[in-house]
Design a protein around this motif. Structure first.
Motif, PDB file in Angstrom:
ATOM      1  N   LEU A  65       1.051  -1.596  -0.180  1.00 57.30           N
ATOM      2  CA  LEU A  65      -0.130  -0.047   0.353  1.00 57.30           C
ATOM      3  C   LEU A  65       0.584   1.350  -0.315  1.00 57.30           C
ATOM      4  CD1 LEU A  65      -2.883  -1.218   2.859  1.00 57.30           C
ATOM      5  CD2 LEU A  65      -3.252  -0.793   0.094  1.00 57.30           C
ATOM      6  N   HIS A  66       2.154   1.006   0.801  1.00 59.25           N
ATOM      7  CA  HIS A  66       2.475   2.660   0.978  1.00 59.25           C
ATOM      8  C   HIS A  66       3.687   2.860  -0.673  1.00 59.25           C
ATOM      9  CE1 HIS A  66       5.679   4.734   3.937  1.00 59.25           C
ATOM     10  NE2 HIS A  66       5.252   5.836   3.047  1.00 59.25           N
ATOM     11  N   HIS A  67       4.185   2.087  -1.563  1.00 59.00           N
ATOM     12  CA  HIS A  67       4.799   1.720  -2.243  1.00 59.00           C
ATOM     13  C   HIS A  67       3.733   2.107  -3.615  1.00 59.00           C
ATOM     14  CE1 HIS A  67       7.144   0.430  -6.326  1.00 59.00           C
ATOM     15  NE2 HIS A  67       8.006   1.290  -5.157  1.00 59.00           N
ATOM     16  N   ASN A 117      11.293  11.555  -0.338  1.00 60.30           N
ATOM     17  CA  ASN A 117      10.998  11.116   0.751  1.00 60.30           C
ATOM     18  C   ASN A 117      11.327   9.813   0.227  1.00 60.30           C
ATOM     19  OD1 ASN A 117      11.859  13.376   1.625  1.00 60.30           O
ATOM     20  ND2 ASN A 117       9.859  13.667   2.465  1.00 60.30           N
ATOM     21  N   HIS A 118      10.372   9.064   0.102  1.00 62.27           N
ATOM     22  CA  HIS A 118      10.205   7.963  -0.446  1.00 62.27           C
ATOM     23  C   HIS A 118      11.052   6.973  -0.958  1.00 62.27           C
ATOM     24  CE1 HIS A 118       6.923   9.257   1.156  1.00 62.27           C
ATOM     25  NE2 HIS A 118       6.590   8.369   1.889  1.00 62.27           N
ATOM     26  N   GLU A 119      11.593   7.524  -1.860  1.00 62.94           N
ATOM     27  CA  GLU A 119      12.297   7.012  -2.978  1.00 62.94           C
ATOM     28  C   GLU A 119      14.097   6.663  -2.225  1.00 62.94           C
ATOM     29  OE1 GLU A 119      12.580   6.229  -6.406  1.00 62.94           O
ATOM     30  OE2 GLU A 119      10.303   6.038  -5.665  1.00 62.94           O
ATOM     31  N   GLY A 166       5.267  13.200  10.109  1.00 61.01           N
ATOM     32  CA  GLY A 166       6.772  13.608   9.978  1.00 61.01           C
ATOM     33  C   GLY A 166       7.938  12.820   9.674  1.00 61.01           C
ATOM     34  N   TRP A 167       9.013  13.156   9.305  1.00 54.29           N
ATOM     35  CA  TRP A 167       9.890  12.377   9.156  1.00 54.29           C
ATOM     36  C   TRP A 167      11.531  12.725  10.036  1.00 54.29           C
ATOM     37  CZ3 TRP A 167      10.898   8.533   4.729  1.00 54.29           C
ATOM     38  CH2 TRP A 167       9.494   8.824   3.611  1.00 54.29           C
ATOM     39  N   ALA A 168      11.617  12.145  10.153  1.00 50.81           N
ATOM     40  CA  ALA A 168      12.968  11.830  11.633  1.00 50.81           C
ATOM     41  C   ALA A 168      14.442  11.174  10.282  1.00 50.81           C
ATOM     42  CB  ALA A 168      13.220  10.651  13.177  1.00 50.81           C
ATOM     43  N   ASN A 185       4.689  16.400   8.219  1.00 53.84           N
ATOM     44  CA  ASN A 185       4.693  16.284   6.756  1.00 53.84           C
ATOM     45  C   ASN A 185       5.563  15.924   5.745  1.00 53.84           C
ATOM     46  OD1 ASN A 185       2.207  17.252   7.637  1.00 53.84           O
ATOM     47  ND2 ASN A 185       2.866  19.630   7.545  1.00 53.84           N
ATOM     48  N   GLN A 186       5.700  16.195   4.361  1.00 54.45           N
ATOM     49  CA  GLN A 186       6.518  16.169   3.308  1.00 54.45           C
ATOM     50  C   GLN A 186       7.539  16.815   3.064  1.00 54.45           C
ATOM     51  OE1 GLN A 186       7.296  12.572   2.475  1.00 54.45           O
ATOM     52  NE2 GLN A 186       5.062  11.529   2.927  1.00 54.45           N
ATOM     53  N   ASP A 187       7.996  17.682   3.969  1.00 58.45           N
ATOM     54  CA  ASP A 187       9.082  18.393   4.117  1.00 58.45           C
ATOM     55  C   ASP A 187      10.630  17.511   4.431  1.00 58.45           C
ATOM     56  OD1 ASP A 187       7.404  20.514   3.984  1.00 58.45           O
ATOM     57  OD2 ASP A 187       7.498  21.635   5.933  1.00 58.45           O
ATOM     58  N   LEU A 204      13.331   8.017   8.650  1.00 59.45           N
ATOM     59  CA  LEU A 204      12.532   6.974   8.808  1.00 59.45           C
ATOM     60  C   LEU A 204      11.208   7.844   8.857  1.00 59.45           C
ATOM     61  CD1 LEU A 204      11.626   4.859  10.033  1.00 59.45           C
ATOM     62  CD2 LEU A 204      12.468   5.627  12.273  1.00 59.45           C
ATOM     63  N   ASP A 205      10.089   7.321   8.113  1.00 63.70           N
ATOM     64  CA  ASP A 205       8.845   7.651   7.580  1.00 63.70           C
ATOM     65  C   ASP A 205       7.979   7.367   9.029  1.00 63.70           C
ATOM     66  OD1 ASP A 205       5.973   8.290   6.929  1.00 63.70           O
ATOM     67  OD2 ASP A 205       6.569   7.160   4.801  1.00 63.70           O
ATOM     68  N   VAL A 206       7.095   8.340  10.017  1.00 70.12           N
ATOM     69  CA  VAL A 206       6.714   8.082  10.760  1.00 70.12           C
ATOM     70  C   VAL A 206       5.640   8.758  10.674  1.00 70.12           C
ATOM     71  CG1 VAL A 206       8.169   8.059  12.764  1.00 70.12           C
ATOM     72  CG2 VAL A 206       7.192  10.772  12.500  1.00 70.12           C
ATOM     73  N   GLU A 208       1.062   7.421   9.944  1.00 69.67           N
ATOM     74  CA  GLU A 208       1.046   6.713  10.533  1.00 69.67           C
ATOM     75  C   GLU A 208       0.601   5.222   9.719  1.00 69.67           C
ATOM     76  OE1 GLU A 208      -3.071   7.572  12.372  1.00 69.67           O
ATOM     77  OE2 GLU A 208      -2.010   7.906  14.554  1.00 69.67           O
ATOM     78  N   HIS A 209       0.421   5.891   7.957  1.00 72.43           N
ATOM     79  CA  HIS A 209       0.634   5.073   7.285  1.00 72.43           C
ATOM     80  C   HIS A 209       1.933   4.337   6.905  1.00 72.43           C
ATOM     81  CE1 HIS A 209       2.618   8.297   3.974  1.00 72.43           C
ATOM     82  NE2 HIS A 209       3.274   7.399   4.592  1.00 72.43           N
ATOM     83  N   ALA A 210       3.170   4.104   7.494  1.00 71.31           N
ATOM     84  CA  ALA A 210       4.015   3.756   7.576  1.00 71.31           C
ATOM     85  C   ALA A 210       4.000   2.822   8.253  1.00 71.31           C
ATOM     86  CB  ALA A 210       5.437   4.769   7.749  1.00 71.31           C
TER      87      ALA A 210
HETATM   88 MN   MN3 Z   1       5.239   7.114   3.528  1.00 69.72          MN
END
Ligand code: MN3
Length: 244
Positions: A65-67, A117-119, A166-168, A185-187, A204-206, A208-210
């Motif tokens: 789902l994520h990809h 970020n996802h790539e 967001g992301w760490a 967010n996706q910053d 690291l994607d934090v 909830e969908h992750a």
């Molecule tokens: Mn994600």
């Protein structure tokens, strides 16, 4: 030629726009070991492993789902925004777009960040067992954080304390030192408007969908599990390449 580069070429062929894109050569940008390709569109790369490969730490359903839904959506919406906002994709790398993101719409900001970020996220993971940083990166982590365990603790805190989505990040900051930060967010730290700027080595994607299907509200358990999946060789290559 390796099978992964074969499959990448095939993927680009299959997913390129009919006509012009099929006849044009993809533009490959390499950013510290992270390869991103684009033709008339930014292109989502295939996962470098199967959806099941990160089990039991990240489940196959979440990965699929994520990809195929979340991340694919960012890439599509990025391309749509580039059309609307007249970005010349052939002459614009994703990192240069991020470096001037304040000039564009919120849609561009969210989806350019989401694409990059996802790539990076997919490439920075690998199937367990867990590995450890080595070489120059291991030394730099000890210098900046005291020990690998202290680094993990500080990174996990940043990931846990990022309120909402967001992301760490582990970054090289403007002084060329390792640092930890997080973004909403996706910053990401490549954006000109980022609170903490730098070159992302690991993210690291934090959202909830992750993690929600397997971990529900237990974000700390997801963070703990994710350490089993970090591809430290990839991170070290980015550290040694040390360029935006
Ligand atoms: Mn994600």
């Amino acid at each position: 030629m390796s099978s992964s580069s074969n499959s990448r070429r095939q993927f680009i062929k299959q997913t390129g726009k009919a006509g012009i894109a099929m006849a044009s050569m993809p533009i490959i940008h390499t950013f510290g070991g992270l390869q991103l390709s684009q033709e008339v569109n930014f292109v989502q790369q295939p996962l470098p492993y199967a959806y099941t490969a990160l089990e039991p730490f990240i489940d196959a359903m979440t990965m699929e789902l994520h990809h195929t839904k979340h991340a694919a959506g960012y890439t599509k919406n990025l391309n749509d925004a580039c059309v609307t906002e007249k970005v010349d994709i052939k002459n614009t790398s994703i990192t240069s777009l991020l470096a001037s993101i304040s000039k564009y719409s919120t849609k561009m900001r969210n989806n350019a960040g989401g694409h990059y970020n996802h790539e990076l996220f997919w490439q920075s993971m690998q199937p367990a067992p867990a590995s450890l940083p080595t070489g120059t990166l291991a030394k730099a982590i000890e210098k900046s954080f005291g020990s690998f365990a202290d680094f993990q603790k500080a990174f996990a805190e940043a990931a846990k304390n990022r309120f909402g989505s967001g992301w760490a990040w582990l970054i090289l900051n403007e002084k060329n030192e390792l640092a930890i930060c997080s973004s909403p967010n996706q910053d990401n730290p490549l954006m000109d408007l980022a609170e903490t700027k730098g070159y992302p080595l690991l993210g690291l994607d934090v959202w909830e969908h992750a993690y929600y299907l397997k971990y529900q509200n237990k974000r700390p358990d997801y963070i703990n599990a994710w350490w089993n999946l970090v591809n430290w060789k990839f991170v070290e290559d980015r550290f040694n390449a040390n360029k935006f």
